[in-house]
Design an enzyme around this catalytic site. Structure first.
Site, short mmCIF file in Angstrom:
data_model
loop_
_atom_site.label_atom_id
_atom_site.label_comp_id
_atom_site.label_asym_id
_atom_site.label_seq_id
_atom_site.Cartn_x
_atom_site.Cartn_y
_atom_site.Cartn_z
N CYS A 1 5.03 7.68 -20.84
CA CYS A 1 4.58 6.59 -21.71
C CYS A 1 5.16 6.74 -23.12
O CYS A 1 5.21 5.78 -23.88
CB CYS A 1 3.06 6.54 -21.77
SG CYS A 1 2.29 8.12 -22.22
N GLU B 1 -4.03 1.61 -21.63
CA GLU B 1 -2.75 2.02 -22.22
C GLU B 1 -1.66 1.32 -21.43
O GLU B 1 -1.49 1.56 -20.25
CB GLU B 1 -2.58 3.54 -22.14
CG GLU B 1 -1.29 4.03 -22.74
CD GLU B 1 -0.99 5.46 -22.35
OE1 GLU B 1 0.17 5.73 -21.97
OE2 GLU B 1 -1.91 6.31 -22.39
#
Length: 518
Positions: free
Chosen positions: A302, A265
């Site tokens: 994020c 990620e």
């Protein structure tokens, strides 16, 4: 009270074979903490890999029920660490007590969720019964299930010292899948990492798991990271971090004689599309909600919303004015590390010096080395589309407002997006019902699309998709959060004409699992 040793956890023992050490820092004070941690060397790393490979031969045969009990035991032992864990994490990250306590709850909740899924699987097994009388050729009995890949390397994340680190989602899902784990601790919070390792060790002992099922090495150097992902006995990697580092590690995994999956990620701007009618009716509410989400965790999530796409129409000026006022009044925040703070300031300076952008507002600079200001900038749609660097993630409390003259420009931006973890569309019912093309365009670039909701926050549940097209993640067909995350660390295998006596438990005719039988 657990004594912080600064050593590596390898095959159930606290060891070190080197002399070099490093210390974590307190981002609030900028001073080094009192703990010292040994730098892993080749010997430490190879011992951890060997232990994981040895443990795999036993752990892959551990029943789903026993794996579930192991995950529950880890959650229990993490909670038993009490205030010591919370205080260490606060000291190493400057995150507030409530945030750390909440993250601890999420970490334990993830572990228990995977345990529940092991006890009551949500994914079916597929069984095609034999048809021996079929002509012109008989059909054999075939059954499809999943088997674990093997030892998995997990890299701790800087921004989530618990939920995406030592016993976080990647570790929990890999252990649930039947894979031993080697964690490379993040150098920003090594004491937090070590404390969680003590909890995992106690869980290994109480549930009688193979000692090598979990190991951890501490390192602040890239060489150990490379050694881990290139090791032939490592079969998959879980990573949460920057696109730059993720790309380097991913290339190493693909350059191996036998490439392995890299579940990374890497970054996302999480664009917000604001439609006309809702903008005209709720400009102030939209602005305040945007700033609240953007400043959550000082922009270090994020899913932090760093890009806002809006058409210049009724309510637009009030929206911009409210945004600007809120950002200028923002309380100064602290970044996770000095390096992260410096990277943010460098990116912000580059944006401010760009002639195509206008700085709308900036918060207080603060005095500490890790303190950074919130910032809000504005650019027109054509300039944004002409400069692909403006679509890059800025990790921190900054947002770029892209001003469109019409719906066509908004659609052009939607089509130009790189891969994103999330996007949101804010609109009235009428707005949304008349935006089919825009919605379809955005869906092609994101892992999760929300309506009238900010992106900060990821629910751990069966339906969650936390991933997206590159660079949001390197494996957009998978998720790093939610029940299906454990599928990353397994692969399908078809067993044909295998005797019932040696079939895996979930494939037996009398197994109490969800089945699709043909």
């Amino acid at each position: 009270m657990i004594n912080i040793t600064g050593q590596h956890l390898i095959n159930g023992q606290w060891l070190n074979n080197g002399q070099s050490t490093f210390a974590s820092a307190n981002p609030t004070t900028g001073q080094s903490n009192s703990w010292n941690f040994f730098e892993a060397n080749i010997s430490d790393t190879e011992l951890a890999i060997k232990a994981a490979n040895t443990a795999f031969k036993k752990y892959r045969r551990v029943s789903a029920l026993d794996r579930a009990n192991f995950l529950d035991a880890i959650a229990h032992e993490i909670e038993a660490l009490g205030d010591q864990l919370v205080e260490a994490a606060m000291n190493e990250t400057a995150l507030p007590q409530a945030r750390i306590q909440g993250e601890r709850g999420r970490t334990c909740g993830q572990l228990r969720a995977f345990a529940a899924n092991l006890r009551t699987p949500i994914s079916p097994v597929f069984i095609d019964h034999a048809q021996p009388e079929r002509q012109p050729l008989p059909k054999g009995d075939s059954r499809l299930t999943q088997i674990p890949l093997g030892p998995v390397v997990v890299f701790g994340a800087s921004n989530f010292p618990l939920a995406f680190s030592t016993a976080g989602g990647d570790t929990a899902s890999a252990l649930a899948a039947g894979c031993p784990v080697i964690v490379k601790g993040h150098p920003a919070h090594p004491a937090t990492t070590e404390l969680v390792c003590h909890a995992i060790t106690r869980a290994i002992e109480s549930t009688k798991m193979p000692t090598g099922v979990f190991s951890m090495v501490q390192s602040s150097t890239p060489a150990i990271s490379a050694l881990l992902v290139e090791a032939s006995d490592v079969k998959a990697v879980g990573f949460t971090g920057s696109q730059r580092v993720g790309d380097i590690l991913n290339k190493l995994t693909q350059a191996r004689p036998t490439p392995i999956p890299f579940f990374g990620e890497l970054g996302s701007t999480n664009p917000q599309f604001i439609l006309n009618e809702i903008l005209a009716n709720q400009p102030q509410d939209l602005a305040n909600t945007q700033v609240g989400s953007m400043l959550m965790g000082h922009g270090q999530f994020c899913t932090s919303p760093g890009l806002v796409i809006v058409e210049e129409g009724k309510g637009f000026e009030q929206f911009i004015a409210t945004l600007t006022t809120a950002v200028e009044a923002a309380v100064v925040g602290t970044m996770l590390t000095k390096g992260i703070a410096q990277a943010y300031l460098t990116q912000l300076d580059q944006l401010i010096s760009n002639d195509q952008l206008t700085l709308l507002g900036q918060g207080n600079n603060g005095e500490g080395q890790c303190q950074t200001p919130a910032a809000l900038l504005r650019v027109d749609a054509k300039s944004f589309l002409a400069d692909n660097t403006l679509s890059h993630e800025i990790f921190g409390p900054c947002a770029l407002i892209v001003c469109c003259k019409n719906q066509e420009e908004m659609s052009d931006i939607a089509q130009s997006l790189t891969g994103q973890l999330t996007a949101s569309i804010h609109g009235s019912e009428s707005d949304i019902n008349s935006s089919d093309d825009l919605i379809s365009d955005v869906m092609q670039h994101v892992g999760r699309l929300m309506f009238n909701q900010m992106p900060t926050g990821v629910e751990v549940c069966h339906s969650m998709q936390h991933g997206g097209p590159y660079p949001a993640s390197t494996a957009p067909q998978t998720t790093s959060v939610g029940s299906l995350a454990m599928n990353r660390f397994t692969r399908p295998i078809c067993l044909q004409n295998m005797p019932q006596s040696i079939l895996p438990a979930e494939l037996k005719d009398d197994a109490d699992v969800l089945k699709i039988i043909v």
